[in-house]
Design a protein around this motif. Structure first.
Motif, short mmCIF file in Angstrom:
data_model
loop_
_atom_site.label_atom_id
_atom_site.label_comp_id
_atom_site.label_asym_id
_atom_site.label_seq_id
_atom_site.Cartn_x
_atom_site.Cartn_y
_atom_site.Cartn_z
N PHE A 63 37.80 64.38 29.23
CA PHE A 63 36.76 65.01 28.53
C PHE A 63 35.45 65.08 29.63
O PHE A 63 35.33 63.79 30.25
CB PHE A 63 36.23 64.68 27.33
CG PHE A 63 36.95 64.93 26.09
CD1 PHE A 63 37.19 66.07 25.26
CD2 PHE A 63 38.13 63.91 25.92
CE1 PHE A 63 38.19 66.15 24.50
CE2 PHE A 63 39.09 64.11 24.77
CZ PHE A 63 39.04 65.30 24.05
N GLN A 64 34.83 66.32 29.74
CA GLN A 64 33.49 66.38 30.51
C GLN A 64 32.53 65.25 30.12
O GLN A 64 32.06 64.39 31.08
CB GLN A 64 33.04 67.61 30.48
CG GLN A 64 31.94 68.07 31.42
CD GLN A 64 31.63 69.16 31.62
OE1 GLN A 64 32.04 70.31 30.89
NE2 GLN A 64 30.59 69.61 32.44
N ASN A 65 32.41 65.12 29.03
CA ASN A 65 31.55 63.85 28.37
C ASN A 65 32.40 62.90 27.87
O ASN A 65 33.01 63.02 26.91
CB ASN A 65 30.75 64.34 27.19
CG ASN A 65 29.89 65.69 27.67
OD1 ASN A 65 29.28 65.65 28.91
ND2 ASN A 65 29.97 66.66 26.99
N LYS B 282 35.09 76.94 32.33
CA LYS B 282 35.96 75.96 32.75
C LYS B 282 36.58 75.10 31.49
O LYS B 282 37.57 74.91 31.04
CB LYS B 282 35.66 75.10 33.97
CG LYS B 282 35.26 75.98 35.12
CD LYS B 282 34.93 75.25 36.52
CE LYS B 282 33.70 74.47 36.14
NZ LYS B 282 32.38 75.18 36.07
N THR B 283 35.32 74.51 31.16
CA THR B 283 35.61 73.83 29.69
C THR B 283 36.18 74.46 28.63
O THR B 283 36.96 73.89 27.84
CB THR B 283 34.41 72.94 29.34
OG1 THR B 283 34.16 72.03 30.54
CG2 THR B 283 34.54 71.98 28.29
N THR B 284 35.59 75.71 28.53
CA THR B 284 36.20 76.57 27.50
C THR B 284 37.66 76.80 27.53
O THR B 284 38.39 76.90 26.63
CB THR B 284 35.42 77.73 27.45
OG1 THR B 284 34.18 77.33 27.13
CG2 THR B 284 35.90 78.80 26.60
N MET C 164 42.18 67.51 33.30
CA MET C 164 41.07 66.63 33.50
C MET C 164 39.80 67.44 33.66
O MET C 164 39.77 68.15 34.91
CB MET C 164 41.41 65.90 34.89
CG MET C 164 42.93 65.28 34.79
SD MET C 164 43.16 64.24 36.29
CE MET C 164 42.69 62.74 35.78
N ASP C 165 38.91 67.00 32.95
CA ASP C 165 37.79 67.82 33.00
C ASP C 165 36.69 67.21 33.87
O ASP C 165 36.03 66.24 33.07
CB ASP C 165 37.04 68.33 31.64
CG ASP C 165 36.05 69.35 31.61
OD1 ASP C 165 35.79 69.63 32.75
OD2 ASP C 165 35.73 69.84 30.63
N GLU C 166 36.40 67.30 35.13
CA GLU C 166 35.45 66.44 35.90
C GLU C 166 35.49 65.01 35.96
O GLU C 166 34.61 64.31 35.68
CB GLU C 166 34.05 66.88 35.50
CG GLU C 166 33.75 68.54 35.32
CD GLU C 166 32.40 68.73 35.64
OE1 GLU C 166 31.44 68.09 35.95
OE2 GLU C 166 31.91 69.91 35.43
N PRO C 167 36.80 64.58 36.38
CA PRO C 167 36.98 63.24 36.48
C PRO C 167 36.14 62.38 37.54
O PRO C 167 36.20 61.20 37.29
CB PRO C 167 38.48 63.23 36.99
CG PRO C 167 38.73 64.39 37.53
CD PRO C 167 37.87 65.42 36.80
MG LIG Z 1 32.44 72.07 31.80
#
Ligand SMILES: [Mg+2]
Ligand SMILES: Nc1ncnc2c1ncn2[C@@H]1O[C@H](COP(=O)(O)OP(=O)(O)OP(=O)(O)O)[C@@H](O)[C@H]1O
Length: 252
Positions: A84-86, A42-44, A175-178
């Motif tokens: 970002f996820q982080n 997913k993040t990729t 949106m990565d894991e808001p």
């Molecule tokens: Mg990820």
């Protein structure tokens, strides 16, 4: 024409295919969720869409235009921004300054005119500040505008990142894991914020592990598994898809 189209997209890291032959398209003004187990890619996928990673093969079209080889800053300028996820927040800046960083995409001032502070530059700064304040207001963060980011709780910082991405006036927001790490109240607020962003006319691709949130607010859900598309459809269709249940959601 879909807003975004992904064709035969692949990303290989050594022997690992993180994204494998992926095809999908995203219509405008919807919440399009991408779900899948840890390591599904997913993040990729977000890193490919924003050209943080160059795909091994395949192409990405935005508003019909091939953006596969476009530099990241240009991708942001033409209307794709992300969170970002982080968390990626500048802790030594205020909330407002963090959001102004997002607006500088649209700042036209050159280095020399900025150095001598031409009236046009001062006007430009005012405009950037106004855009940033609007984004903060949209996210309910006006009262923390002048607080240093390192004094703000995690839940506020998650919203601050969204404000920064919105300040750039995107057409597509990734949106990565808001909702990761948020408590129940904060998660409900985040649900409301994501829905309002979509209602304002911005298309959203949402990566999120909180399944009740995803199923409640998404118009369309795509399931990734080992970099491949396992299924896609409405939240209802995906929740009742036998392959998805066995690979990911689990019985019951
Ligand atoms: Mg990820
Ligand atoms: N820069 C990299 N170099 C090598 N392998 C990578 C790199 N980035 C990601 N991977 C690998 O690609 C796969 C997909 O990772 P990715 O971070 O995209 O998963 P994800 O779906 O976002 O997972 P999560 O839900 O845990 O965030 C994983 O096996 C990961 O280890």
């Amino acid at each position: 024409m879909p807003l975004l189209e992904v064709r035969e997209l692949e990303k290989q890291f050594g022997g690992l295919k993180a994204i494998a032959g992926l095809n999908f398209s995203v219509p405008e003004k919807i919440i399009f969720s991408v779900i899948g187990p840890n390591g599904a890619g997913k993040t990729t996928l977000f890193n490919l869409l924003t050209n943080v990673y160059r795909p091994s093969s395949g192409s990405i079209l935005f508003q019909g235009k091939d953006i596969t080889a476009m530099p990241s800053f240009r991708i942001a300028e033409i209307g794709i921004t992300r969170t970002f996820q982080n968390l990626q927040v500048f802790l030594n800046m205020t909330a407002l300054e963090n959001v102004m960083v997002g607006c500088h995409l649209h700042s036209r001032a050159g280095l020399i005119s900025a150095a001598v502070r031409l009236p046009s530059v001062i006007r430009e700064e005012k405009r950037v500040r106004r855009m940033a304040m609007e984004a903060l207001e949209f996210c309910g963060l006006l009262d923390v505008a002048d607080m240093p980011a390192d004094a703000l709780p995690y839940g506020i910082l998650k919203k601050l990142e969204i404000a920064r991405a919105l300040a750039a006036r995107p057409r597509l927001l990734l949106m990565d894991e808001p909702a990761a790490g948020l408590n129940d109240t904060e998660t409900m607020e985040m649900c409301g914020l994501i829905t309002r962003i979509c209602q304002s006319g911005i298309t959203i691709i949402l990566v999120e592990h909180n399944m009740s949130l995803v199923m409640e607010i998404s118009h369309h859900v795509l399931v990734l598994n080992y970099g491949e598309l396992l299924a896609q459809g409405s939240p209802y269709e995906v929740q009742h898809n036998q392959e998805v249940i066995s690979a990911y959601l689990g019985e019951g």
